[in-house]
Design a protein around this motif. Structure first.
Motif, mmCIF file in Angstrom:
data_model
loop_
_atom_site.group_PDB
_atom_site.id
_atom_site.type_symbol
_atom_site.label_atom_id
_atom_site.label_comp_id
_atom_site.label_asym_id
_atom_site.label_seq_id
_atom_site.Cartn_x
_atom_site.Cartn_y
_atom_site.Cartn_z
ATOM 1 N N ASP A 115 0.849 -1.193 0.000
ATOM 2 C CA ASP A 115 0.000 0.000 0.000
ATOM 3 C C ASP A 115 0.883 1.239 0.000
ATOM 4 N N TYR A 128 1.008 3.771 -1.664
ATOM 5 C CA TYR A 128 0.394 5.087 -1.862
ATOM 6 C C TYR A 128 0.236 5.833 -0.534
ATOM 7 N N MET A 172 2.643 8.622 0.265
ATOM 8 C CA MET A 172 2.390 10.019 -0.135
ATOM 9 C C MET A 172 1.888 10.831 1.059
ATOM 10 N N PHE A 222 7.370 8.111 -3.314
ATOM 11 C CA PHE A 222 6.613 7.127 -2.536
ATOM 12 C C PHE A 222 6.947 5.690 -2.895
ATOM 13 N N THR A 223 7.567 5.457 -4.061
ATOM 14 C CA THR A 223 7.889 4.092 -4.482
ATOM 15 C C THR A 223 9.315 3.685 -4.125
ATOM 16 N N ALA A 246 6.428 9.096 -9.919
ATOM 17 C CA ALA A 246 6.659 9.155 -8.479
ATOM 18 C C ALA A 246 7.473 10.385 -8.110
ATOM 19 N N ILE A 288 5.229 13.506 -8.141
ATOM 20 C CA ILE A 288 4.409 13.627 -6.932
ATOM 21 C C ILE A 288 5.253 14.155 -5.777
ATOM 22 N N GLU A 304 -3.803 -5.709 -3.822
ATOM 23 C CA GLU A 304 -3.259 -4.476 -4.390
ATOM 24 C C GLU A 304 -2.508 -4.759 -5.689
ATOM 25 N N ILE A 312 3.148 -1.946 -8.334
ATOM 26 C CA ILE A 312 3.568 -0.590 -8.675
ATOM 27 C C ILE A 312 4.871 -0.682 -9.455
#
Length: 624
Positions: free
Chosen positions: A303, A305, A308, A331-332, A342, A345, A438, A441
């Protein structure tokens, strides 16, 4: 027209009156246990603080206005790194952190060489006089610094006007890898002659990341960081650089995490602590250059995400706490080398905070707020005491070499891991509310295996707090690949939904946090129906779920006098072939009877929620 409220509606109240109402609200529960918490340093977090007396506003940055938005450039290929740097600068970044693969903070990526050709290629097109540049390197830091200066001279730039953080950081290397620090400080002193006394450049860095990533508390990170700065200052002074000039060649870097209150207080405390060191050295305190990077320790692979949100809270806190520059980790990053999305963001996280919220234009946002002032004061007190202890150990170099630092941090990290395993410190998306469905990514390159630190107990090893859960989930994922289905536990619900829903939900969260499926159901009309559904499920284990009242109902079987429903259900599950039966709830006085019926473990709030899933995976792996 609405009538104005009379003034008595806002009459002043006392803390005693509030406390009386609070005790009523918690229905007589222990006030300390329910409403007072403590940090990793043992600092009390009160439920309510009055306004701090007096005037507390003080500049939190060397210059007023926005902090600088820094982006890490960590691609291994220099030409690709240049493209990445220009994209970041053209889309909101005002500073770069050029990462080399030997940096303690490299995370497995970065440029392999620090020679002039590689550095020139990586910074091709970057206008060094318009941006800030931070070097992230390990043993190659001095070479990387010389390469950057050669590039700047080749472009005819005035070195004193450049915002450079050359990042020679011998104590992070010593902490993570061992070795000596003298050669690095020799190189820093040699580089210092390239700059005038009022130059903006910093050569040595006091970096808190190596300590934070190993599990340090806030006070430990502060104490160790100012100890590194003092050791560097002494080293420059011993090599002929006056204290007044030497302190201007040192930068600071702290980690910001998702704990808003502690992060803001930590950044505010650093400036106070270093000012106290300067005063002790006979210097008039001068504004420091303080950078921030969001915590890698707090990030998760699952998870992702949610990272972020964590990064946003951390950037907010660092900015309000007084960081001169902030780098938000994409975030990755726990999964591997971040792609352009990524990174975008990460940039925009800060752009929104600065451009839409205007956070950089508040003089000292936390000034006078009782909670922030109290936490800042408490962190200063704790960190200063630890700093003095490090001095008694012979300074940071000696404290690291002897293993004292590693032992102190390890004690805090082990306590934190126990709290995480008991979900006292929940991790959203990992230990709480996991999502087994999920979608993957994408990253440019997968992350390499995390280092284990070898056999030297004096070395500091980076750990993310989610790793214990991620390791179990990884084992469950591997079993799913081999067998074609994910390991599963059957939720053996007893009674009506009102009786079993809470504990069934709890049990499901426990198992799925470890990658084991535990599908919810609506209950069963009879015990026979439940047993039949359990047989059909193909699950490796069963978990009884209901209220204590239902568990303790006597069945009335003549052959099993005094047997409760939980015991009968467990016995019948064992007879149906389930050799692994667990109960959701505390066993209380019936533990011996429950175990005799076949229940081998108990899941409840406050227990180590990785213990039984781990043992269950051991058994499944042994049979696969």
């Amino acid at each position: 027209m609405t009538e104005p409220q009379s003034s008595h509606a806002f009459r002043a109240s006392s803390e005693a009156a509030w406390r009386e109402l609070a005790v009523k609200a918690i229905k007589g529960a222990d006030f300390e246990a329910k409403l007072v918490s403590r940090t990793a340093d043992g600092i009390r977090i009160e439920p309510l603080y009055p306004k701090a007396p007096g005037l507390h506003a003080r500049p939190v940055r060397a210059t007023l206005g926005d902090w600088r938005v820094v982006q890490r450039i960590d691609l291994p290929d220099a030409d690709a790194a240049s493209v990445q740097a220009l994209e970041d600068l053209n889309n909101g970044a005002s500073g770069l952190a050029l990462v080399f693969s030997d940096a303690v903070s490299a995370r497995g990526f970065g440029l392999a060489a620090a020679d002039e050709r590689t550095v020139a290629a990586a910074l091709d097109g970057v206008m060094l006089d318009l941006v800030s540049l931070r070097i992230e390197a390990g043993r190659s830091a001095a070479e990387a610094a010389r390469s950057v200066l050669a590039l700047a001279r080749g472009q005819g730039l005035d070195l004193d006007s450049l915002r450079l953080d050359l990042g020679i950081d011998p104590f992070s290397v010593l902490a993570a890898e061992g070795g000596a620090v003298d050669a690095a400080i020799d190189a820093a002193a040699a580089l210092a002659v390239s700059f005038g006394p009022e130059a903006k450049a910093r050569i040595l860095r006091a970096d808190g990341r190596v300590f934070h990533d190993a599990g340090a508390s806030e006070a430990q990170e502060l104490a160790l960081t100012i100890s590194a700065a003092l050791a560097g200052l002494r080293g420059l002074d011993a090599r002929g650089l006056p204290l007044e000039v030497g302190r201007k060649r040192i930068s600071f870097l702290l980690v910001a995490d998702a704990d808003e209150y502690l992060s803001i207080a930590k950044f505010r405390a650093l400036r106070r602590l270093w000012a106290r060191v300067e005063a002790a050295c006979g210097l008039t305190p001068d504004p420091v250059q303080l950078a921030a990077e969001t915590s890698f320790r707090m990030t998760t692979r699952h998870d992702a995400y949610v990272n972020m949100l964590r990064g946003t809270a951390a950037a907010f806190s660092a900015g309000l706490g007084g960081a001169d520059s902030v780098a938000v980790l994409p975030f990755t990053l726990p999964l591997g080398l971040p792609d352009a999305g990524a990174r975008r963001i990460a940039r925009n996280t800060q752009t929104i905070l600065l451009e839409e919220s205007g956070l950089g234009h508040v003089f000292d946002p936390a000034a006078g707020a009782g909670g922030f002032e109290a936490l800042t004061d408490a962190l200063c007190e704790k960190a200063w005491a630890l700093f003095q202890q490090i001095e008694r150990e012979g300074g940071l170099g000696a404290a690291l070499a002897s293993g004292w630092v590693a032992a102190e941090i390890r004690a805090v990290a082990e306590k934190r891991e126990r709290d995480i395993r008991r979900r006292k410190l929940p991790i959203t998306g990992t230990s709480e509310f996991p999502d087994l469905a999920e979608a993957p990514i994408l990253v440019l390159q997968p992350a390499p295996a995390a280092p284990h630190g070898g056999d030297d107990p004096a070395r500091l090893v980076a750990h993310r707090t989610a790793e214990p859960f991620e390791q179990l989930r990884g084992r469950a994922d591997a079993l799913a690949e081999v067998t074609g289905r994910r390991p599963a536990v059957f939720l053996a619900t007893l009674g009506k939904p009102a009786s079993f829903s809470a504990r069934a939900g709890f049990a499901r969260g426990v198992f799925e946090a470890s990658g084991i499926v535990a599908a919810m159901n609506d209950g069963f009309a009879s015990l026979d129906a439940m047993i039949e559904a359990a047989r059909a499920s193909g699950a490796a284990a069963a978990c009884l779920c209901s209220s204590d009242e239902v568990y303790e109902c006597e069945t009335g079987h003549a052959s099993y006098e005094g047997e409760t429903l939980a015991e009968e259900a467990a016995r019948r599950l064992v007879e149906a072939g389930f050799s692994h039966v667990v109960l959701a709830g505390r066993p209380g006085e019936r533990e011996a009877a429950y175990r005799h019926a076949g229940i081998e473990a108990f899941l409840y709030a406050g227990a180590d929620v990785l213990d039984y899933p781990g043992r269950l995976l051991d058994r499944i792996e042994a049979m696969t």
